[in-house]
Design a protein around this motif. Structure first.
Motif, mmCIF file in Angstrom:
data_model
loop_
_atom_site.group_PDB
_atom_site.id
_atom_site.type_symbol
_atom_site.label_atom_id
_atom_site.label_comp_id
_atom_site.label_asym_id
_atom_site.label_seq_id
_atom_site.Cartn_x
_atom_site.Cartn_y
_atom_site.Cartn_z
ATOM 1 N N GLN A 5 0.826 -1.205 0.000
ATOM 2 C CA GLN A 5 0.000 0.000 0.000
ATOM 3 C C GLN A 5 0.857 1.249 0.000
ATOM 4 O OE1 GLN A 5 -3.447 0.185 -0.322
ATOM 5 N NE2 GLN A 5 -2.895 2.306 -0.700
ATOM 6 N N GLN A 6 1.960 1.203 0.731
ATOM 7 C CA GLN A 6 2.870 2.346 0.770
ATOM 8 C C GLN A 6 3.471 2.599 -0.617
ATOM 9 O OE1 GLN A 6 6.221 1.903 3.435
ATOM 10 N NE2 GLN A 6 6.365 4.107 3.744
ATOM 11 N N VAL A 7 3.843 1.530 -1.309
ATOM 12 C CA VAL A 7 4.388 1.668 -2.658
ATOM 13 C C VAL A 7 3.338 2.276 -3.591
ATOM 14 C CG1 VAL A 7 5.168 0.368 -4.683
ATOM 15 C CG2 VAL A 7 6.109 -0.152 -2.422
ATOM 16 N N VAL A 8 2.111 1.797 -3.494
ATOM 17 C CA VAL A 8 1.021 2.329 -4.322
ATOM 18 C C VAL A 8 0.803 3.802 -4.016
ATOM 19 C CG1 VAL A 8 -1.471 2.213 -4.743
ATOM 20 C CG2 VAL A 8 -0.120 0.111 -4.676
ATOM 21 N N ASP A 9 0.787 4.153 -2.739
ATOM 22 C CA ASP A 9 0.591 5.555 -2.355
ATOM 23 C C ASP A 9 1.703 6.444 -2.902
ATOM 24 O OD1 ASP A 9 -1.680 4.769 -0.981
ATOM 25 O OD2 ASP A 9 -0.755 4.879 1.007
ATOM 26 N N GLN A 10 2.943 5.973 -2.821
ATOM 27 C CA GLN A 10 4.068 6.758 -3.320
ATOM 28 C C GLN A 10 3.997 6.913 -4.835
ATOM 29 O OE1 GLN A 10 7.415 4.637 -1.684
ATOM 30 N NE2 GLN A 10 7.324 5.715 0.268
ATOM 31 N N ALA A 11 3.620 5.841 -5.514
ATOM 32 C CA ALA A 11 3.492 5.913 -6.972
ATOM 33 C C ALA A 11 2.371 6.864 -7.360
ATOM 34 C CB ALA A 11 3.238 4.519 -7.547
ATOM 35 N N THR A 12 1.276 6.815 -6.624
ATOM 36 C CA THR A 12 0.144 7.705 -6.893
ATOM 37 C C THR A 12 0.560 9.157 -6.684
ATOM 38 O OG1 THR A 12 -1.433 6.006 -6.242
ATOM 39 C CG2 THR A 12 -2.222 8.270 -6.220
ATOM 40 N N GLU A 13 1.274 9.403 -5.606
ATOM 41 C CA GLU A 13 1.736 10.770 -5.318
ATOM 42 C C GLU A 13 2.701 11.258 -6.400
ATOM 43 O OE1 GLU A 13 4.253 13.167 -1.898
ATOM 44 O OE2 GLU A 13 3.265 11.303 -1.353
ATOM 45 N N ALA A 14 3.611 10.395 -6.817
ATOM 46 C CA ALA A 14 4.556 10.771 -7.865
ATOM 47 C C ALA A 14 3.822 11.034 -9.183
ATOM 48 C CB ALA A 14 5.595 9.668 -8.061
ATOM 49 N N GLY A 15 2.838 10.206 -9.476
ATOM 50 C CA GLY A 15 2.040 10.409 -10.687
ATOM 51 C C GLY A 15 1.279 11.716 -10.646
ATOM 52 N N GLN A 16 0.730 12.032 -9.482
ATOM 53 C CA GLN A 16 -0.019 13.278 -9.334
ATOM 54 C C GLN A 16 0.902 14.481 -9.504
ATOM 55 O OE1 GLN A 16 -3.431 13.681 -8.968
ATOM 56 N NE2 GLN A 16 -2.863 15.783 -9.424
ATOM 57 N N LYS A 17 2.102 14.397 -8.930
ATOM 58 C CA LYS A 17 3.066 15.492 -9.077
ATOM 59 C C LYS A 17 3.449 15.666 -10.545
ATOM 60 C CE LYS A 17 5.089 15.405 -4.454
ATOM 61 N NZ LYS A 17 6.297 15.129 -3.650
ATOM 62 N N ALA A 18 3.651 14.558 -11.236
ATOM 63 C CA ALA A 18 3.999 14.633 -12.657
ATOM 64 C C ALA A 18 2.862 15.263 -13.453
ATOM 65 C CB ALA A 18 4.320 13.239 -13.197
ATOM 66 N N MET A 19 1.629 14.865 -13.173
ATOM 67 C CA MET A 19 0.480 15.443 -13.871
ATOM 68 C C MET A 19 0.348 16.935 -13.562
ATOM 69 S SD MET A 19 -0.847 13.398 -15.944
ATOM 70 C CE MET A 19 -2.254 14.423 -16.324
ATOM 71 N N ASP A 20 0.564 17.307 -12.317
ATOM 72 C CA ASP A 20 0.513 18.726 -11.946
ATOM 73 C C ASP A 20 1.544 19.525 -12.744
ATOM 74 O OD1 ASP A 20 -1.473 18.134 -10.115
ATOM 75 O OD2 ASP A 20 -0.174 18.285 -8.350
ATOM 76 N N GLN A 21 2.740 18.955 -12.911
ATOM 77 C CA GLN A 21 3.795 19.634 -13.659
ATOM 78 C C GLN A 21 3.413 19.756 -15.128
ATOM 79 O OE1 GLN A 21 6.395 21.221 -12.376
ATOM 80 N NE2 GLN A 21 6.843 21.954 -14.420
ATOM 81 N N VAL A 22 2.810 18.697 -15.691
ATOM 82 C CA VAL A 22 2.372 18.740 -17.091
ATOM 83 C C VAL A 22 1.311 19.823 -17.278
ATOM 84 C CG1 VAL A 22 1.099 17.461 -18.868
ATOM 85 C CG2 VAL A 22 2.972 16.361 -17.643
ATOM 86 N N VAL A 23 0.357 19.874 -16.357
ATOM 87 C CA VAL A 23 -0.705 20.877 -16.451
ATOM 88 C C VAL A 23 -0.119 22.282 -16.343
ATOM 89 C CG1 VAL A 23 -2.735 21.804 -15.260
ATOM 90 C CG2 VAL A 23 -2.539 19.345 -15.656
ATOM 91 N N LYS A 24 0.787 22.478 -15.401
ATOM 92 C CA LYS A 24 1.410 23.793 -15.221
ATOM 93 C C LYS A 24 2.180 24.201 -16.480
ATOM 94 C CE LYS A 24 4.788 26.232 -12.391
ATOM 95 N NZ LYS A 24 5.813 26.108 -11.360
ATOM 96 N N SER A 25 2.961 23.280 -17.003
ATOM 97 C CA SER A 25 3.753 23.560 -18.200
ATOM 98 C C SER A 25 2.849 23.859 -19.390
ATOM 99 C CB SER A 25 4.648 22.360 -18.505
ATOM 100 O OG SER A 25 5.371 22.572 -19.681
ATOM 101 N N THR A 26 1.796 23.080 -19.537
ATOM 102 C CA THR A 26 0.855 23.304 -20.639
ATOM 103 C C THR A 26 0.181 24.660 -20.510
ATOM 104 O OG1 THR A 26 0.456 20.937 -20.822
ATOM 105 C CG2 THR A 26 -1.188 22.377 -21.797
ATOM 106 N N GLN A 27 -0.227 25.019 -19.302
ATOM 107 C CA GLN A 27 -0.879 26.308 -19.083
ATOM 108 C C GLN A 27 0.078 27.455 -19.382
ATOM 109 O OE1 GLN A 27 -4.235 26.808 -18.356
ATOM 110 N NE2 GLN A 27 -3.627 28.846 -19.010
ATOM 111 N N GLU A 28 1.349 27.301 -18.978
ATOM 112 C CA GLU A 28 2.339 28.341 -19.267
ATOM 113 C C GLU A 28 2.540 28.494 -20.773
ATOM 114 O OE1 GLU A 28 5.756 27.088 -17.036
ATOM 115 O OE2 GLU A 28 4.975 27.878 -15.150
#
Length: 75
Positions: free
Chosen positions: A29-52
């Protein structure tokens, strides 16, 4: 007496096995949570970059059209 000892041993083994399963589940579960968090951070960065990029492109287009308008005497 021997069966009592075997019963106790069986319960100890079952308890240890259950603890191992619980620990493995928590680790998974910890591995899944970390992967989910990393995925969310990556998506946030993609959205930010796209918006810029959209903002820069919009500004450039606005400046270009404004320049055309000035050259044509529309502004």
């Amino acid at each position: 007496m021997a069966s009592k000892g075997l019963q106790d041993l069986k319960q100890q083994v079952q308890g240890a096995a259950q603890e191992a399963v619980t620990a493995a589940g928590a680790s998974a579960q910890q591995v899944v949570d970390q992967a989910t968090e990393a995925g969310q951070k990556a998506m946030d960065q993609v959205v930010k970059s796209t918006q810029e990029t959209i903002d820069k492109t919009t500004n450039q287009a606005s400046e270009t059209f404004s320049g055309f308008g000035k050259k044509l005497g529309l502004i």
